[in-house]
Design an enzyme around this catalytic site. Structure first.
Site, short mmCIF file in Angstrom:
data_model
loop_
_atom_site.label_atom_id
_atom_site.label_comp_id
_atom_site.label_asym_id
_atom_site.label_seq_id
_atom_site.Cartn_x
_atom_site.Cartn_y
_atom_site.Cartn_z
N ASP A 1 47.59 48.37 41.37
CA ASP A 1 47.13 48.28 39.99
C ASP A 1 48.29 47.96 39.04
OD1 ASP A 1 45.27 48.30 37.97
OD2 ASP A 1 45.03 50.47 37.89
N HIS B 1 48.73 38.64 38.71
CA HIS B 1 48.11 38.68 40.05
C HIS B 1 48.93 37.87 41.04
CE1 HIS B 1 44.81 40.79 38.38
NE2 HIS B 1 44.28 39.77 37.73
N LEU C 1 50.92 46.38 63.09
CA LEU C 1 50.29 46.86 61.85
C LEU C 1 48.94 46.19 61.60
CD1 LEU C 1 50.63 48.31 58.97
CD2 LEU C 1 51.45 46.09 58.19
C1 IPE Z 1 41.09 49.20 41.02
O1 IPE Z 1 41.76 48.76 39.91
C2 IPE Z 1 40.67 48.05 41.87
C3 IPE Z 1 41.76 47.33 42.54
C4 IPE Z 1 43.03 47.63 42.51
C5 IPE Z 1 41.36 46.19 43.31
P1 IPE Z 1 41.03 48.51 38.51
O2 IPE Z 1 42.10 48.10 37.57
O3 IPE Z 1 39.88 47.60 38.69
O4 IPE Z 1 40.48 49.96 38.18
P2 IPE Z 1 40.03 50.59 36.79
O5 IPE Z 1 39.08 49.62 36.16
O6 IPE Z 1 41.26 50.76 35.96
O7 IPE Z 1 39.42 51.90 37.15
C1 IPE Z 2 45.18 45.18 39.77
O1 IPE Z 2 45.74 44.86 38.54
C2 IPE Z 2 44.57 44.00 40.45
C3 IPE Z 2 43.12 44.02 40.55
C4 IPE Z 2 42.34 44.96 40.13
C5 IPE Z 2 42.48 42.88 41.15
P1 IPE Z 2 44.86 44.83 37.21
O2 IPE Z 2 44.37 43.45 37.02
O3 IPE Z 2 43.82 45.88 37.24
O4 IPE Z 2 45.97 45.17 36.14
P2 IPE Z 2 45.79 46.05 34.83
O5 IPE Z 2 45.23 47.37 35.26
O6 IPE Z 2 44.88 45.30 33.93
O7 IPE Z 2 47.18 46.17 34.30
MG MG Z 3 43.78 47.79 36.64
#
Ligand code: IPE
Ligand code: IPE
Ligand code: MG
Length: 262
Positions: A36, A53, A147
């Site tokens: 995240d 990303h 792995l």
């Molecule tokens: C969780 O992250 C999903 C992934 C890392 C793929 P999100 O960024 O979507 O989660 P929320 O919305 O903050 O709970």
């Molecule tokens: C995690 O990073 C990746 C996915 C959920 C696909 P985010 O895109 O949720 O990044 P933030 O939380 O907005 O910083």
């Molecule tokens: Mg996120």
């Protein structure tokens, strides 16, 4: 709760030395990661979210490499949740292209490193090109026994549990299973992770302290490590810090006596 070790760089120790040191103690067999913070990483640099990303994809490579060298059995990476469809179409489209980009450049190394690629999640509404890339990698690595790199793609734990429940009901209705015989193992066997050890360690980056519908059943006794580091900034050293902290925890599994260290 936030891992105090994370964020403190230990560049003086080489990765090799740290890996060898950690291998002296029991390692987690399965590590689950909620990757995240990509969006915030990009925003801090005034870049579009998709740049975050893209950078996050490089972190996946680094962490896969170090987990494989360390001798971890399985690494489950939460790449796209069933809730992530709510994001702007442009972002979703980009995320769906990442597996093919990642695997296009990285598959030869995965094969060489004896890594086995797998996927959990609902494939039914994933684009063809996303599935093709993942299936190709699964096929090319299916003989590998190092792995397991398990991508959670269009994964949601509640949907998984609902699906498992339906399958169990069908077994009961068709007379293949009696209600009295339903146990934890019955449920385990119906989950997408049936063949994997349950995760011993969960790492979530970016400072969010929640599960976001990730492996609710499987994480029942996992050790949790939450770090403020954003996923694109997460390094091999941060990963080893998390394993080190895991090794210092006392896992009791509900007992008092026979207390065992991780
Ligand atoms: C969780 O992250 C999903 C992934 C890392 C793929 P999100 O960024 O979507 O989660 P929320 O919305 O903050 O709970
Ligand atoms: C995690 O990073 C990746 C996915 C959920 C696909 P985010 O895109 O949720 O990044 P933030 O939380 O907005 O910083
Ligand atoms: Mg996120």
């Amino acid at each position: 709760m936030i891992n105090r070790l994370l964020g403190k760089q230990k560049n003086q120790d080489s990765l090799v030395e740290r890996v060898q040191q950690l291998q002296q103690k029991p390692l987690p067999k399965h590590i689950a990661v909620i990757m995240d913070g990509n969006g915030r990483w990009a925003r801090r640099r005034a870049l579009p979210r998709i740049a975050g990303h893209h950078e996050g994809m490089n972190t996946v490579k680094k962490i896969t490499r170090i987990a494989s060298n360390l001798g971890i059995g399985a690494l489950t990476m939460y790449a796209f949740s069933t809730e992530n469809w709510k994001r702007p179409k442009k972002e979703v489209d980009f995320l769906m292209k990442l597996p093919s980009e990642f695997l296009h450049t990285y598959l030869p190394e995965l094969i060489e490193q004896n890594v086995k690629v797998e996927m959990i999640g609902d494939p039914s509404n994933l684009p063809r090109h996303t599935l093709d890339a993942i299936h190709n990698a699964m096929e090319k690595t299916q003989q590998n026994d190092g792995l397991i790199l398990n991508f959670a793609m269009n994964y949601g734990s509640r949907a998984e549990l609902v699906q498992a429940t339906k399958q169990i009901v069908e077994l009961v209705q068709s007379g293949q299973l009696s209600v009295e015989d339903i146990t934890d193992e019955t449920m385990n066997a119906q989950l997408m992770t049936a063949h994997l050890d349950e995760p011993d360690l969960l790492i979530r980056t970016s400072g969010e302290v929640r599960l976001s519908n990730f492996m609710l059943w499987q994480l029942a006794y996992a050790e949790f490590i939450f770090t403020d580091v954003l996923w694109p900034d997460f390094t091999e050293h941060h990963f080893l810090d998390a394993v080190e902290q895991y090794q210092s925890r006392h896992r009791r599994f509900g007992s008092v006596e026979g207390e065992q260290k991780a």
